[in-house]
Scaffold this motif. Sequence first.
Motif, PDB file in Angstrom:
ATOM      1  N   ALA A 219     -59.812-116.367  -6.045  1.00 24.95           N
ATOM      2  CA  ALA A 219     -61.018-115.946  -6.757  1.00 24.95           C
ATOM      3  C   ALA A 219     -62.102-117.014  -6.664  1.00 24.95           C
ATOM      4  CB  ALA A 219     -60.691-115.658  -8.216  1.00 24.95           C
ATOM      5  N   HIS A 220     -61.693-118.266  -6.633  1.00 24.99           N
ATOM      6  CA  HIS A 220     -62.674-119.345  -6.499  1.00 24.99           C
ATOM      7  C   HIS A 220     -63.208-119.428  -5.076  1.00 24.99           C
ATOM      8  CE1 HIS A 220     -64.133-123.504  -5.932  1.00 24.99           C
ATOM      9  NE2 HIS A 220     -64.500-123.411  -7.203  1.00 24.99           N
ATOM     10  N   GLU A 221     -62.319-119.294  -4.098  1.00 19.37           N
ATOM     11  CA  GLU A 221     -62.723-119.458  -2.706  1.00 19.37           C
ATOM     12  C   GLU A 221     -63.373-118.202  -2.123  1.00 19.37           C
ATOM     13  OE1 GLU A 221     -62.559-122.209  -0.568  1.00 19.37           O
ATOM     14  OE2 GLU A 221     -62.276-123.159  -2.532  1.00 19.37           O
ATOM     15  N   ARG A 222     -62.904-117.027  -2.564  1.00 19.70           N
ATOM     16  CA  ARG A 222     -63.375-115.750  -2.018  1.00 19.70           C
ATOM     17  C   ARG A 222     -63.389-115.771  -0.480  1.00 19.70           C
ATOM     18  NH1 ARG A 222     -63.257-111.738  -5.908  1.00 19.70           N
ATOM     19  NH2 ARG A 222     -63.695-112.748  -7.904  1.00 19.70           N
ATOM     20  N   PRO A 223     -62.261-116.123   0.145  1.00 23.96           N
ATOM     21  CA  PRO A 223     -62.256-116.221   1.609  1.00 23.96           C
ATOM     22  C   PRO A 223     -62.410-114.841   2.241  1.00 23.96           C
ATOM     23  CG  PRO A 223     -60.036-116.400   0.751  1.00 23.96           C
ATOM     24  CD  PRO A 223     -60.943-116.382  -0.442  1.00 23.96           C
ATOM     25  N   PRO A 224     -63.235-114.724   3.259  1.00 23.38           N
ATOM     26  CA  PRO A 224     -63.384-113.430   3.928  1.00 23.38           C
ATOM     27  C   PRO A 224     -62.065-113.002   4.561  1.00 23.38           C
ATOM     28  CG  PRO A 224     -64.432-115.180   5.207  1.00 23.38           C
ATOM     29  CD  PRO A 224     -64.059-115.774   3.891  1.00 23.38           C
ATOM     30  N   GLY A 225     -61.808-111.725   4.491  1.00 28.39           N
ATOM     31  CA  GLY A 225     -60.593-111.197   5.098  1.00 28.39           C
ATOM     32  C   GLY A 225     -59.387-111.213   4.204  1.00 28.39           C
ATOM     33  N   HIS A 226     -59.513-111.734   2.977  1.00 30.88           N
ATOM     34  CA  HIS A 226     -58.355-111.822   2.095  1.00 30.88           C
ATOM     35  C   HIS A 226     -58.555-111.048   0.793  1.00 30.88           C
ATOM     36  CE1 HIS A 226     -56.247-114.655   4.643  1.00 30.88           C
ATOM     37  NE2 HIS A 226     -57.326-115.409   4.705  1.00 30.88           N
ATOM     38  N   ARG A 227     -59.547-110.178   0.754  1.00 27.16           N
ATOM     39  CA  ARG A 227     -59.776-109.406  -0.470  1.00 27.16           C
ATOM     40  C   ARG A 227     -58.602-108.469  -0.758  1.00 27.16           C
ATOM     41  NH1 ARG A 227     -65.744-107.030   0.300  1.00 27.16           N
ATOM     42  NH2 ARG A 227     -64.978-106.915   2.451  1.00 27.16           N
ATOM     43  N   HIS A 228     -58.009-107.932   0.296  1.00 33.22           N
ATOM     44  CA  HIS A 228     -56.873-107.036   0.096  1.00 33.22           C
ATOM     45  C   HIS A 228     -55.703-107.785  -0.534  1.00 33.22           C
ATOM     46  CE1 HIS A 228     -54.147-103.710   0.707  1.00 33.22           C
ATOM     47  NE2 HIS A 228     -53.341-104.462   1.448  1.00 33.22           N
ATOM     48  N   THR A 229     -55.450-109.007  -0.072  1.00 31.27           N
ATOM     49  CA  THR A 229     -54.381-109.821  -0.642  1.00 31.27           C
ATOM     50  C   THR A 229     -54.646-110.100  -2.112  1.00 31.27           C
ATOM     51  OG1 THR A 229     -53.991-110.882   1.500  1.00 31.27           O
ATOM     52  CG2 THR A 229     -53.144-112.005  -0.448  1.00 31.27           C
ATOM     53  N   LEU A 230     -55.901-110.400  -2.434  1.00 31.67           N
ATOM     54  CA  LEU A 230     -56.267-110.671  -3.820  1.00 31.67           C
ATOM     55  C   LEU A 230     -56.057-109.435  -4.689  1.00 31.67           C
ATOM     56  CD1 LEU A 230     -57.472-112.477  -6.005  1.00 31.67           C
ATOM     57  CD2 LEU A 230     -59.745-111.881  -5.169  1.00 31.67           C
ATOM     58  N   ARG A 231     -56.492-108.282  -4.216  1.00 32.22           N
ATOM     59  CA  ARG A 231     -56.333-107.055  -4.998  1.00 32.22           C
ATOM     60  C   ARG A 231     -54.856-106.741  -5.235  1.00 32.22           C
ATOM     61  NH1 ARG A 231     -60.609-104.966  -1.747  1.00 32.22           N
ATOM     62  NH2 ARG A 231     -59.057-103.923  -0.414  1.00 32.22           N
ATOM     63  N   ARG A 232     -54.038-106.898  -4.193  1.00 34.72           N
ATOM     64  CA  ARG A 232     -52.613-106.616  -4.349  1.00 34.72           C
ATOM     65  C   ARG A 232     -51.969-107.583  -5.343  1.00 34.72           C
ATOM     66  NH1 ARG A 232     -49.058-107.011  -0.003  1.00 34.72           N
ATOM     67  NH2 ARG A 232     -47.790-105.363  -0.899  1.00 34.72           N
ATOM     68  N   ALA A 233     -52.376-108.839  -5.316  1.00 33.34           N
ATOM     69  CA  ALA A 233     -51.822-109.814  -6.255  1.00 33.34           C
ATOM     70  C   ALA A 233     -52.236-109.491  -7.690  1.00 33.34           C
ATOM     71  CB  ALA A 233     -52.266-111.220  -5.872  1.00 33.34           C
ATOM     72  N   VAL A 234     -53.486-109.090  -7.872  1.00 32.56           N
ATOM     73  CA  VAL A 234     -53.930-108.690  -9.208  1.00 32.56           C
ATOM     74  C   VAL A 234     -53.141-107.481  -9.692  1.00 32.56           C
ATOM     75  CG1 VAL A 234     -55.870-107.702 -10.496  1.00 32.56           C
ATOM     76  CG2 VAL A 234     -56.242-109.691  -9.022  1.00 32.56           C
ATOM     77  N   THR A 235     -52.950-106.516  -8.816  1.00 29.54           N
ATOM     78  CA  THR A 235     -52.159-105.340  -9.183  1.00 29.54           C
ATOM     79  C   THR A 235     -50.739-105.734  -9.564  1.00 29.54           C
ATOM     80  OG1 THR A 235     -53.471-103.931  -7.711  1.00 29.54           O
ATOM     81  CG2 THR A 235     -51.308-103.113  -8.354  1.00 29.54           C
ATOM     82  N   TRP A 236     -50.157-106.667  -8.806  1.00 33.51           N
ATOM     83  CA  TRP A 236     -48.810-107.150  -9.130  1.00 33.51           C
ATOM     84  C   TRP A 236     -48.786-107.734 -10.537  1.00 33.51           C
ATOM     85  CZ3 TRP A 236     -45.959-111.169 -10.810  1.00 33.51           C
ATOM     86  CH2 TRP A 236     -44.591-111.187 -10.515  1.00 33.51           C
ATOM     87  N   LEU A 237     -49.789-108.534 -10.876  1.00 34.58           N
ATOM     88  CA  LEU A 237     -49.837-109.144 -12.204  1.00 34.58           C
ATOM     89  C   LEU A 237     -49.967-108.096 -13.296  1.00 34.58           C
ATOM     90  CD1 LEU A 237     -52.122-112.243 -11.544  1.00 34.58           C
ATOM     91  CD2 LEU A 237     -49.670-112.258 -12.043  1.00 34.58           C
ATOM     92  N   LEU A 238     -50.796-107.098 -13.066  1.00 36.76           N
ATOM     93  CA  LEU A 238     -50.970-106.056 -14.083  1.00 36.76           C
ATOM     94  C   LEU A 238     -49.654-105.320 -14.320  1.00 36.76           C
ATOM     95  CD1 LEU A 238     -54.453-104.631 -13.024  1.00 36.76           C
ATOM     96  CD2 LEU A 238     -53.940-106.265 -14.861  1.00 36.76           C
ATOM     97  N   LYS A 239     -48.898-105.086 -13.261  1.00 35.10           N
ATOM     98  CA  LYS A 239     -47.616-104.405 -13.419  1.00 35.10           C
ATOM     99  C   LYS A 239     -46.579-105.301 -14.088  1.00 35.10           C
ATOM    100  CE  LYS A 239     -48.102-101.352  -9.377  1.00 35.10           C
ATOM    101  NZ  LYS A 239     -47.563-101.042  -8.025  1.00 35.10           N
ATOM    102  N   ALA A 240     -46.735-106.610 -13.966  1.00 35.21           N
ATOM    103  CA  ALA A 240     -45.740-107.542 -14.495  1.00 35.21           C
ATOM    104  C   ALA A 240     -45.946-107.864 -15.965  1.00 35.21           C
ATOM    105  CB  ALA A 240     -45.764-108.836 -13.680  1.00 35.21           C
ATOM    106  N   GLN A 241     -47.028-107.383 -16.576  1.00 34.41           N
ATOM    107  CA  GLN A 241     -47.266-107.700 -17.986  1.00 34.41           C
ATOM    108  C   GLN A 241     -46.147-107.115 -18.852  1.00 34.41           C
ATOM    109  OE1 GLN A 241     -51.004-106.273 -19.640  1.00 34.41           O
ATOM    110  NE2 GLN A 241     -51.072-107.982 -21.105  1.00 34.41           N
ATOM    111  N   GLU A 242     -45.668-107.917 -19.790  1.00 36.08           N
ATOM    112  CA  GLU A 242     -44.606-107.476 -20.684  1.00 36.08           C
ATOM    113  C   GLU A 242     -45.149-106.477 -21.701  1.00 36.08           C
ATOM    114  OE1 GLU A 242     -41.462-108.530 -20.335  1.00 36.08           O
ATOM    115  OE2 GLU A 242     -41.881-109.975 -18.732  1.00 36.08           O
ATOM    116  N   ALA A 243     -44.247-105.755 -22.325  1.00 35.95           N
ATOM    117  CA  ALA A 243     -44.654-104.744 -23.303  1.00 35.95           C
ATOM    118  C   ALA A 243     -45.392-105.357 -24.486  1.00 35.95           C
ATOM    119  CB  ALA A 243     -43.413-103.983 -23.791  1.00 35.95           C
ATOM    120  N   ASP A 244     -45.085-106.628 -24.803  1.00 38.43           N
ATOM    121  CA  ASP A 244     -45.748-107.262 -25.944  1.00 38.43           C
ATOM    122  C   ASP A 244     -47.114-107.849 -25.595  1.00 38.43           C
ATOM    123  OD1 ASP A 244     -45.119-109.532 -24.483  1.00 38.43           O
ATOM    124  OD2 ASP A 244     -43.666-110.307 -25.919  1.00 38.43           O
TER     125      ASP A 244
END
Length: 634
Positions: A452-477
């Motif tokens: 997010a700090h670097e915003r390297p071109p060509g890696h937006r897809h990797t960033l989006r997938r990682a964010v999605t992974w984090l959202l799915k990993a949030q605990e119920a609490d």
Amino acid sequence: MLIADTLPSTSGAALALDRARDHLIGLRSPQGWWKGELQTNVTMDAEDLLLREFLGIRTPEDTAEAARWIRSQQRADGTWANFHGGPPDLSTTVEAYTALRLAGDPPGAAHMRVTADFVRQAGGIEAARVFTRIWLALFGQWPWDRLPVLPPEMIFLPPWFPLNVYDWACWARQTIVPLTIVSACRPVRPLPFDLAELRTGRPVRRAARQGWEVAFGRLDALLHRYGRHPVKGLRRAALRRATEWIVTRQELDGSWGGIQPPWVYSLIALDLSGYHLDHPVMARGIRGLDRFTIRDDTGRRLEACQSPVWDTALAINALLDAGVSPEHPAVTEGADWLIGQEVRGPGDWAVRRPSLPPGGWAFEFDNDIYPDVDDTAEVILALGRAGRPGTRPAIDRAVRWMTGMASRDGGFAAFDADNTRTLCTKLPFCDFGAVIDPPSADVTAHVVEALAHERPPGHRHTLRRAVTWLLKAQEADGSWFGRWGANHVYGTGAVVPALVAAGVHPRAGCVRRAVAWLEGCQRDDGGWGEDLRSYHDPAWIGRGESTPSQTAWALLALLAAGESSAAVEGGVRWLVEHQRPDGSWDEPYYTGTGFPGAFYINYHLYRLVFPISALGRYLRARTGDAAGTGRGTP
């Protein structure tokens, strides 16, 4: 949530930040790096004495100093724990007791009798973990026939085949390979005493087995029979290949992986393979242990690992959060040192990513075979923020390597990609610690923040997938699990700033749930703490004595979420009121994690760098001053 009786003034927080910043700068080495002590438990020191006894190099001086330290860590009930304030640990206590017997402490001494009583009541040697019983077997205190078998022939299994050595996490595979040699050789070098007082005579307790565990129990019985009559040519070839595998992975400082377990077992395996003490590999390995040895008035103790790259990146980021100029020598010299530590060669990570060019950083001074994603993300962030001329090529190489280490599900693990096969965890051998390296929320969050700090071109897809992974990993609490730090406070403190940096709105539901969870577990004194028992007892999640590092992690998440609540003010007040006169904080509690549920770490620099970041970001939010204190830096 705490409703603070009194709120800290901005000037009080600024003064605390100034003192902490100056103290951190004063800890910098002449070469530009930082390294705090990495404190673990006395198994390091007990096993060091046992290693030296096995190799015939134990000296009276080393023994006396190590024994003094081990005694100093014994509790009133005669036990030793794996972390400050933790419950007694049977295996650690058995190893510490054995080391003290080696040092000459008589079994009839009061401090030894109480230990032996505890060990017997807890099940005796028979109930200790496999690793402890392996150490005892080396000296004839436990029969090899009653230990799981690790055949050296497994070194020939290709990477696609189940249970090949690359199915194990890097720290585990470096331990497993030398142990296959030890398991095949079954050495016994008797001690001058017997540990009969630690035995109960009862059979080894086994957890209920099911599925693959039953099958592997039967396989272990077959391997025991094979071990008595192996195919001689195949066994010789396997031992030779395993020995070569070990030798080629020794680091420049003499270590293996820069960590204690594979280091000591590799030395033992090579000794059994005919490597004499004066062989360059053995001599370098033994000599390298001195670098990990701390001597002071309390005695002699070993660090299980060292964290200069990690500590230096965290220190640079903390100083920049505190408003220190990127042109300050502490920043520029630290950044220059980090550039010199870049890993440019291949390693075991390439088994799963053979076409990925190398890059990134490791945790230690010398660990070029095992760079890790977590350190690489933190260094990318530090170098990118420092803006040092000439660092862009290294950052670009690191970003390419780091993003190439994404697992198939979009998350990131520490050392390997897709190291997720759980079959090896079912082996009878695996009764201690993590042996695989799946993606975790904290590592993935650090990658997200760096991208997010670097915003390297060509890696937006990797960033989006990682964010999605984090959202799915949030605990119920509303929290996130912390793999490498204690625990949900660490995970949540890493994920929330990363999500916000990546563009998730602070008012988004995932962030609001995390904020509510943090506010709900804030202590009445204003701080945050989470006991390490939370890894195996959910009742401890979000609960524990307040600590500087955990309070700072919670504040970093709340500040990223845009909070200016009483919870934030209470946390800042706790940091201000608990600061030492020298600008640091006391933190006896362990807040770092090696193996969840088994092995923990007190990073001595955590108590300083994270509060500096939290106070610096707090002041920036309160005053709108990009320099934090508004007064610059001397």
